[in-house]
Motif scaffolding. Sequence first.
Motif, short mmCIF file in Angstrom:
data_model
loop_
_atom_site.label_atom_id
_atom_site.label_comp_id
_atom_site.label_asym_id
_atom_site.label_seq_id
_atom_site.Cartn_x
_atom_site.Cartn_y
_atom_site.Cartn_z
N ALA A 18 38.28 50.29 46.59
CA ALA A 18 38.81 49.93 48.28
C ALA A 18 39.93 48.39 47.73
CB ALA A 18 37.71 48.90 48.96
N PHE A 19 40.02 48.16 45.94
CA PHE A 19 40.44 46.87 45.86
C PHE A 19 41.36 47.70 45.20
CE2 PHE A 19 41.78 44.82 41.78
CZ PHE A 19 41.85 43.94 42.04
N ALA A 20 41.36 48.68 44.40
CA ALA A 20 42.93 49.40 43.61
C ALA A 20 43.72 49.99 45.38
CB ALA A 20 42.41 50.46 43.57
N ARG A 21 42.88 50.68 46.05
CA ARG A 21 43.89 50.90 47.40
C ARG A 21 44.74 49.58 48.24
NH1 ARG A 21 40.25 52.99 49.63
NH2 ARG A 21 39.08 50.81 50.82
N VAL A 22 43.90 47.57 48.15
CA VAL A 22 44.17 47.31 48.69
C VAL A 22 45.76 46.07 47.93
CG1 VAL A 22 44.24 44.97 49.58
CG2 VAL A 22 42.07 46.46 50.18
N ALA A 23 45.12 46.46 46.33
CA ALA A 23 46.05 45.53 45.14
C ALA A 23 47.16 46.14 45.36
CB ALA A 23 45.12 45.45 44.27
N SER A 24 47.75 47.52 45.80
CA SER A 24 48.48 48.43 44.79
C SER A 24 49.96 47.80 46.18
CB SER A 24 47.93 49.81 45.10
OG SER A 24 47.85 50.07 46.96
N ASP A 25 49.49 46.75 47.07
CA ASP A 25 50.14 47.03 48.03
C ASP A 25 51.58 45.92 47.60
OD1 ASP A 25 51.40 45.61 50.50
OD2 ASP A 25 50.22 45.42 51.18
N ASP A 26 53.06 46.51 47.79
CA ASP A 26 53.59 45.42 46.64
C ASP A 26 53.79 43.70 47.35
OD1 ASP A 26 54.89 47.44 45.21
OD2 ASP A 26 55.33 47.98 47.04
N GLN A 27 53.62 43.74 48.07
CA GLN A 27 53.46 42.30 48.63
C GLN A 27 52.35 41.25 47.76
OE1 GLN A 27 52.62 42.09 53.12
NE2 GLN A 27 52.90 39.88 53.32
N ILE A 28 50.87 41.90 47.64
CA ILE A 28 50.30 41.51 46.68
C ILE A 28 51.07 41.44 45.27
CG2 ILE A 28 47.95 41.18 46.08
CD1 ILE A 28 46.96 42.74 48.68
N LYS A 29 51.24 39.85 45.12
CA LYS A 29 52.41 39.61 43.73
C LYS A 29 50.71 39.66 42.40
CE LYS A 29 55.86 40.15 45.85
NZ LYS A 29 56.84 41.58 45.81
N MET A 30 50.08 38.61 43.33
CA MET A 30 48.56 38.71 41.65
C MET A 30 47.71 38.28 42.58
SD MET A 30 50.09 35.35 39.46
CE MET A 30 49.84 34.02 40.88
N VAL A 31 46.60 38.68 41.54
CA VAL A 31 45.14 38.51 42.03
C VAL A 31 43.97 37.64 41.25
CG1 VAL A 31 42.81 39.87 42.09
CG2 VAL A 31 45.21 41.24 42.30
N GLU A 32 43.67 36.83 41.84
CA GLU A 32 42.85 35.80 41.72
C GLU A 32 41.26 35.48 41.83
OE1 GLU A 32 44.27 31.09 42.45
OE2 GLU A 32 42.35 31.80 44.15
N LEU A 33 40.48 35.73 41.31
CA LEU A 33 38.67 35.63 40.90
C LEU A 33 38.47 34.49 41.12
CD1 LEU A 33 35.88 37.84 40.88
CD2 LEU A 33 36.62 36.46 38.23
N LYS A 34 37.52 34.39 42.87
CA LYS A 34 37.06 32.78 42.72
C LYS A 34 36.14 32.65 42.26
CE LYS A 34 35.26 30.15 46.59
NZ LYS A 34 34.52 29.77 47.92
N VAL A 35 36.12 31.75 40.77
CA VAL A 35 34.87 31.43 40.48
C VAL A 35 34.03 30.11 40.85
CG1 VAL A 35 33.06 30.69 38.46
CG2 VAL A 35 35.38 32.65 38.51
N SER A 36 34.55 29.53 41.58
CA SER A 36 34.28 28.73 42.38
C SER A 36 35.34 27.93 43.18
CB SER A 36 33.26 27.26 41.57
OG SER A 36 34.41 26.69 40.35
N GLN A 37 35.05 26.58 44.15
CA GLN A 37 35.93 25.61 45.00
C GLN A 37 35.45 24.34 44.95
OE1 GLN A 37 35.36 26.68 48.84
NE2 GLN A 37 37.07 25.34 49.83
N GLY A 38 36.79 23.95 44.62
CA GLY A 38 36.07 21.80 44.14
C GLY A 38 35.53 21.44 45.13
#
Length: 543
Positions: A237-257
């Motif tokens: 599922a990740f690869a399917r969504v991430a292949s979209d050309d509109q998505i330029k970078m992928v960010e893993l959220k470890v924590s939020q400020g």
Amino acid sequence: MDTLLLPFSPRFIALTICTVLAALFAAVAISDVDSDLFGLVLTLALVFAALTALGLWDLVQKNHAVLRNYPVSAHLRFLLEEIRPEMRQYFFESEKDGKPFSRDTRALIYQRAKMVLDKRPFGTQKDVYDNGYEWMHHSVAPRPHAEEHFRISIGGPECTRPYSASVFNISAMSFGALSPNAIRALNAGARKGDFAHDTGEGGVSPYHRENGGDLIWEIGSGYFGCRTRDGQFDPEAFARVASDDQIKMVELKVSQGAKPGHGGVLPAAKVSEEISQIRGVAMDEDCVSPPYHKAFSTPIEMLRFIAEMRRLSGGKPTGFKLCIGHSWEFLAICKAMLATGITPDFIVVDGKEGGTGAAPLEFMDHLGMPMRDGVNFVHNALIGAGLRDKIKLGTSGKIATAFDMARAMALGADWCNSARGFMFALGCIQSLSCHTDRCPTGVTTQEPNRYRALVVPDKAERVYNYHRATLHALAELIAAAGLDHPQDIRPYHFSQRTSASDVVSFAQLYPTLRPGELLQGTEDPRFKQAWAMARAESFAPVV
């Protein structure tokens, strides 16, 4: 005797007056039904009768002691308490007051978003001799004003599809936290201005895709949009969504400020069919974003997960976002980079002063490292570990003006993200009602009759204007300092007043490690013990 006099005491006099007037107007209405004033008198009788009934209910209800002691009149207290924030904001705040953002900052963003005059007359209203006052140094040989829109290339040695990013982008805000029209307007503005829009951890919605602006896809611990039925990470599922050309970078959220180490729950009753499809969750179950990740539990596993995300995305820049907590944990990640040879393409440091739709007060006020300290710590850690040249560093946390950006870049950031700044550009009035679903401007609500007020084409233009005007102001600051690019800013370009007579340079406040100093054995007290406690195999410290 005292009991008999109670109706005439100050505590109960409002109820007594309402009772007497209700009886009086009722008697007049009954005695003269044919009078021209009958309708008015009857209305007054009904109004005071209703107030009398309210007062009697106040006497017997058990939830509010103040109402039992002050029937009818105590409701004025609740009314004033309800409108207190608006009264303070509109009538009592000075230009430099107001939290989290001052009236002056909010006004500046509104003016830049509307492309109206944003200059100020008659000198600064800040006390330049007050402790904590900061300034940037200018040059007697300023540079010509740069006309370019400052950009940086993000992508390390393992990245095959680097991204040329603006130095000013929209920080993570999910659909669900923001309304559909807010997401539409932000993305349309980002496309026109050629800058990036972070999706937040709520998944890539149709509203993110509608206008085609560049996206940074944030993956949180709920793995929304790329999860299995039981909440595990789904590579396919990740690869399917991430292949979209509109998505330029992928960010893993470890924590939020604003709430590091805190998960979230969207109750099943609020999981609409639309949210169910976007996030990949069932409609009849709570939508849980746990405080920890299931895909990894050690620094080495985390880096391997990031490498796998980069591979699955087709080589797009992949990194992670975090608010700094235990210093040895980030240094453990650095040691894991050295042990595995895996480096993220970027790291975004979120400051604890960052915003959120809702968070416990203790988390928001007292947990996590502020942005300036966090970004400088990460910058120095990467230098000390010999990794800084491989990794780009972004930051977020109460960034709204060009000075905020320049200061963050002096402390080590390569680019800056802003969430609330762009919310102001959309029309947010800082009503502090984000968590109530009753946003007065349609920015943070899912009620269609509220977010219809946010007109997408108009607000998209304001988002574009705010970005452009802020970068223009940054270009003017950089040129005034005798520099050509924000990347040239250093700590010695800034000073801070520590007392009425003492001033220190940022270079003294935030000293920089030597390249490789952590590997060679540092004596810097900020790092020496934490580096010894860090290990690549575990986030737990060596004790």
